[in-house]
Scaffold this motif. Structure first.
Motif, PDB file in Angstrom:
ATOM      1  N   SER A   1       0.832  -1.187   0.000  1.00 55.20           N
ATOM      2  CA  SER A   1       0.000   0.000   0.000  1.00 55.20           C
ATOM      3  C   SER A   1       0.872   1.245   0.000  1.00 55.20           C
ATOM      4  CB  SER A   1      -0.895  -0.030   1.232  1.00 55.20           C
ATOM      5  OG  SER A   1      -1.548   1.180   1.402  1.00 55.20           O
ATOM      6  N   ILE A   2       0.490   2.215  -0.803  1.00 61.07           N
ATOM      7  CA  ILE A   2       1.208   3.485  -0.847  1.00 61.07           C
ATOM      8  C   ILE A   2       0.515   4.447   0.118  1.00 61.07           C
ATOM      9  CG2 ILE A   2       1.798   5.457  -2.284  1.00 61.07           C
ATOM     10  CD1 ILE A   2       1.841   3.559  -4.673  1.00 61.07           C
ATOM     11  N   ARG A   3       1.303   5.112   0.964  1.00 67.07           N
ATOM     12  CA  ARG A   3       0.744   6.082   1.894  1.00 67.07           C
ATOM     13  C   ARG A   3       0.243   7.286   1.111  1.00 67.07           C
ATOM     14  NH1 ARG A   3      -0.082   9.648   5.305  1.00 67.07           N
ATOM     15  NH2 ARG A   3       1.036  10.803   6.821  1.00 67.07           N
ATOM     16  N   LYS A   4      -0.973   7.676   1.421  1.00 66.38           N
ATOM     17  CA  LYS A   4      -1.588   8.817   0.756  1.00 66.38           C
ATOM     18  C   LYS A   4      -1.915   9.869   1.800  1.00 66.38           C
ATOM     19  CE  LYS A   4      -3.674   5.944  -2.797  1.00 66.38           C
ATOM     20  NZ  LYS A   4      -4.933   5.565  -3.443  1.00 66.38           N
ATOM     21  N   PRO A   5      -1.031  10.833   2.004  1.00 65.81           N
ATOM     22  CA  PRO A   5      -1.284  11.832   3.048  1.00 65.81           C
ATOM     23  C   PRO A   5      -2.569  12.616   2.809  1.00 65.81           C
ATOM     24  CG  PRO A   5       0.629  12.440   1.720  1.00 65.81           C
ATOM     25  CD  PRO A   5       0.218  11.072   1.300  1.00 65.81           C
ATOM     26  N   TYR A   6      -3.016  12.705   1.584  1.00 65.62           N
ATOM     27  CA  TYR A   6      -4.240  13.433   1.285  1.00 65.62           C
ATOM     28  C   TYR A   6      -5.501  12.658   1.672  1.00 65.62           C
ATOM     29  CZ  TYR A   6      -3.723  10.623  -2.992  1.00 65.62           C
ATOM     30  OH  TYR A   6      -3.530   9.607  -3.887  1.00 65.62           O
ATOM     31  N   SER A   7      -5.371  11.420   2.095  1.00 71.63           N
ATOM     32  CA  SER A   7      -6.545  10.652   2.514  1.00 71.63           C
ATOM     33  C   SER A   7      -7.018  11.075   3.903  1.00 71.63           C
ATOM     34  CB  SER A   7      -6.247   9.155   2.483  1.00 71.63           C
ATOM     35  OG  SER A   7      -5.279   8.822   3.450  1.00 71.63           O
ATOM     36  N   ASP A   8      -6.300  11.980   4.540  1.00 70.88           N
ATOM     37  CA  ASP A   8      -6.602  12.428   5.898  1.00 70.88           C
ATOM     38  C   ASP A   8      -7.385  13.742   5.925  1.00 70.88           C
ATOM     39  OD1 ASP A   8      -6.498  12.209   8.690  1.00 70.88           O
ATOM     40  OD2 ASP A   8      -4.703  13.434   8.800  1.00 70.88           O
ATOM     41  N   VAL A   9      -7.948  14.163   4.794  1.00 72.47           N
ATOM     42  CA  VAL A   9      -8.707  15.406   4.749  1.00 72.47           C
ATOM     43  C   VAL A   9     -10.189  15.065   4.906  1.00 72.47           C
ATOM     44  CG1 VAL A   9      -9.248  17.463   3.407  1.00 72.47           C
ATOM     45  CG2 VAL A   9      -6.973  16.447   3.238  1.00 72.47           C
ATOM     46  N   PRO A  10     -10.829  15.544   5.980  1.00 72.12           N
ATOM     47  CA  PRO A  10     -12.226  15.172   6.207  1.00 72.12           C
ATOM     48  C   PRO A  10     -13.145  15.666   5.096  1.00 72.12           C
ATOM     49  CG  PRO A  10     -11.425  16.665   7.935  1.00 72.12           C
ATOM     50  CD  PRO A  10     -10.304  16.448   6.974  1.00 72.12           C
ATOM     51  N   GLY A  11     -14.086  14.819   4.724  1.00 75.37           N
ATOM     52  CA  GLY A  11     -15.086  15.212   3.741  1.00 75.37           C
ATOM     53  C   GLY A  11     -14.556  15.356   2.332  1.00 75.37           C
ATOM     54  N   THR A  12     -13.357  14.842   2.082  1.00 74.01           N
ATOM     55  CA  THR A  12     -12.744  15.010   0.769  1.00 74.01           C
ATOM     56  C   THR A  12     -12.328  13.655   0.220  1.00 74.01           C
ATOM     57  OG1 THR A  12     -11.915  17.183   1.391  1.00 74.01           O
ATOM     58  CG2 THR A  12     -10.863  16.129  -0.487  1.00 74.01           C
ATOM     59  N   THR A  13     -12.761  13.370  -0.977  1.00 69.24           N
ATOM     60  CA  THR A  13     -12.318  12.177  -1.686  1.00 69.24           C
ATOM     61  C   THR A  13     -11.470  12.644  -2.853  1.00 69.24           C
ATOM     62  OG1 THR A  13     -14.344  10.987  -1.118  1.00 69.24           O
ATOM     63  CG2 THR A  13     -13.057  10.120  -2.946  1.00 69.24           C
ATOM     64  N   ILE A  14     -10.231  12.252  -2.861  1.00 66.36           N
ATOM     65  CA  ILE A  14      -9.322  12.635  -3.935  1.00 66.36           C
ATOM     66  C   ILE A  14      -9.474  11.644  -5.074  1.00 66.36           C
ATOM     67  CG2 ILE A  14      -6.915  13.064  -4.574  1.00 66.36           C
ATOM     68  CD1 ILE A  14      -7.987  15.007  -2.417  1.00 66.36           C
ATOM     69  N   PHE A  15      -9.684  12.161  -6.265  1.00 67.87           N
ATOM     70  CA  PHE A  15      -9.805  11.315  -7.446  1.00 67.87           C
ATOM     71  C   PHE A  15      -8.399  11.050  -7.979  1.00 67.87           C
ATOM     72  CE2 PHE A  15     -10.673  10.376 -11.930  1.00 67.87           C
ATOM     73  CZ  PHE A  15     -11.652   9.408 -11.783  1.00 67.87           C
ATOM     74  N   ASP A  16      -7.838   9.934  -7.522  1.00 67.13           N
ATOM     75  CA  ASP A  16      -6.488   9.563  -7.943  1.00 67.13           C
ATOM     76  C   ASP A  16      -6.583   8.315  -8.832  1.00 67.13           C
ATOM     77  OD1 ASP A  16      -6.996   7.506  -6.117  1.00 67.13           O
ATOM     78  OD2 ASP A  16      -5.412   8.083  -4.724  1.00 67.13           O
ATOM     79  N   ALA A  17      -5.441   7.709  -9.135  1.00 66.53           N
ATOM     80  CA  ALA A  17      -5.417   6.543 -10.025  1.00 66.53           C
ATOM     81  C   ALA A  17      -6.245   5.391  -9.461  1.00 66.53           C
ATOM     82  CB  ALA A  17      -3.979   6.097 -10.278  1.00 66.53           C
ATOM     83  N   ASP A  18      -6.195   5.176  -8.145  1.00 69.21           N
ATOM     84  CA  ASP A  18      -6.985   4.105  -7.542  1.00 69.21           C
ATOM     85  C   ASP A  18      -8.478   4.364  -7.709  1.00 69.21           C
ATOM     86  OD1 ASP A  18      -4.751   2.638  -6.702  1.00 69.21           O
ATOM     87  OD2 ASP A  18      -4.660   3.696  -4.781  1.00 69.21           O
ATOM     88  N   MET A  19      -8.912   5.581  -7.442  1.00 73.84           N
ATOM     89  CA  MET A  19     -10.324   5.916  -7.601  1.00 73.84           C
ATOM     90  C   MET A  19     -10.731   5.845  -9.069  1.00 73.84           C
ATOM     91  SD  MET A  19     -11.552   6.157  -4.651  1.00 73.84           S
ATOM     92  CE  MET A  19     -13.138   6.941  -4.815  1.00 73.84           C
ATOM     93  N   SER A  20      -9.836   6.200  -9.950  1.00 75.64           N
ATOM     94  CA  SER A  20     -10.125   6.105 -11.379  1.00 75.64           C
ATOM     95  C   SER A  20     -10.418   4.668 -11.790  1.00 75.64           C
ATOM     96  CB  SER A  20      -8.939   6.656 -12.176  1.00 75.64           C
ATOM     97  OG  SER A  20      -9.163   6.522 -13.552  1.00 75.64           O
ATOM     98  N   ARG A  21      -9.634   3.736 -11.254  1.00 68.77           N
ATOM     99  CA  ARG A  21      -9.870   2.313 -11.560  1.00 68.77           C
ATOM    100  C   ARG A  21     -11.198   1.849 -10.972  1.00 68.77           C
ATOM    101  NH1 ARG A  21      -4.361   2.362 -11.146  1.00 68.77           N
ATOM    102  NH2 ARG A  21      -4.283   1.977  -8.914  1.00 68.77           N
ATOM    103  N   ILE A  22     -11.483   2.238  -9.738  1.00 68.97           N
ATOM    104  CA  ILE A  22     -12.725   1.828  -9.079  1.00 68.97           C
ATOM    105  C   ILE A  22     -13.946   2.365  -9.841  1.00 68.97           C
ATOM    106  CG2 ILE A  22     -14.130   2.177  -6.990  1.00 68.97           C
ATOM    107  CD1 ILE A  22     -11.407   2.219  -5.444  1.00 68.97           C
ATOM    108  N   GLY A  23     -13.862   3.605 -10.283  1.00 76.26           N
ATOM    109  CA  GLY A  23     -15.004   4.255 -10.909  1.00 76.26           C
ATOM    110  C   GLY A  23     -15.039   4.208 -12.418  1.00 76.26           C
ATOM    111  N   TYR A  24     -14.140   3.441 -13.026  1.00 75.90           N
ATOM    112  CA  TYR A  24     -14.026   3.456 -14.488  1.00 75.90           C
ATOM    113  C   TYR A  24     -15.379   3.264 -15.185  1.00 75.90           C
ATOM    114  CZ  TYR A  24     -12.730   2.311 -19.232  1.00 75.90           C
ATOM    115  OH  TYR A  24     -12.642   2.304 -20.603  1.00 75.90           O
TER     116      TYR A  24
END
Length: 129
Positions: free
Chosen positions: A2-25
């Motif tokens: 697993s790659i640490r994603k420091p931006y995953s710690d922002v409340p109420g915010t979902t970052i659209f990154d490569a992982d989310m792109s695959r999930i939501g393709y």
């Protein structure tokens, strides 16, 4: 690994990154299909049948049917793709965004005119860093 994603710690915010792109393709591809009038009409005629043509998860399909944009984002949807859904429904970006905040349109517009949400308490889940 697993790659640490420091931006995953922002409340109420979902970052659209490569992982989310695959999930939501497939969810996002469904949204893009709504760019043609024929597909919009097919979707409006029988939403569930049209959604079932796409290999999305059941959660993604239910989020679309419920027009729950926060759930769609959590399931990999990108707001710029999701805009095709609310455009198909004939509602504005502001109206859709207001549903994601729990505000009515007028309250949402005023909040944005006033400069948006305050960053206080919204920077990190683990406290101010």
């Amino acid at each position: 690994m697993s790659i640490r994603k420091p931006y995953s710690d922002v409340p109420g915010t979902t970052i659209f990154d490569a992982d989310m792109s695959r999930i939501g393709y497939h969810l996002n591809q469904f949204c893009m299909s709504l760019m043609t009038e024929d597909n919009r009409e097919r979707f409006k005629k029988d939403q569930r049948a049209y959604l079932d043509e796409w290999p999305m998860s059941e959660e993604q399909k239910l989020a679309v049917l419920d027009r729950d944009y926060n759930r769609m984002i959590a399931a990999g949807g990108n707001i710029y793709f999701l805009a095709k859904i609310f455009s198909t429904d004939g509602i504005s970006f502001q109206a859709a965004a207001s549903t994601m905040t729990g505000m009515n349109v007028e309250e949402y517009v005023q909040m944005m005119i006033d400069g948006g949400r305050t960053p206080t308490g919204n920077l990190y889940k683990e406290g101010e860093k």
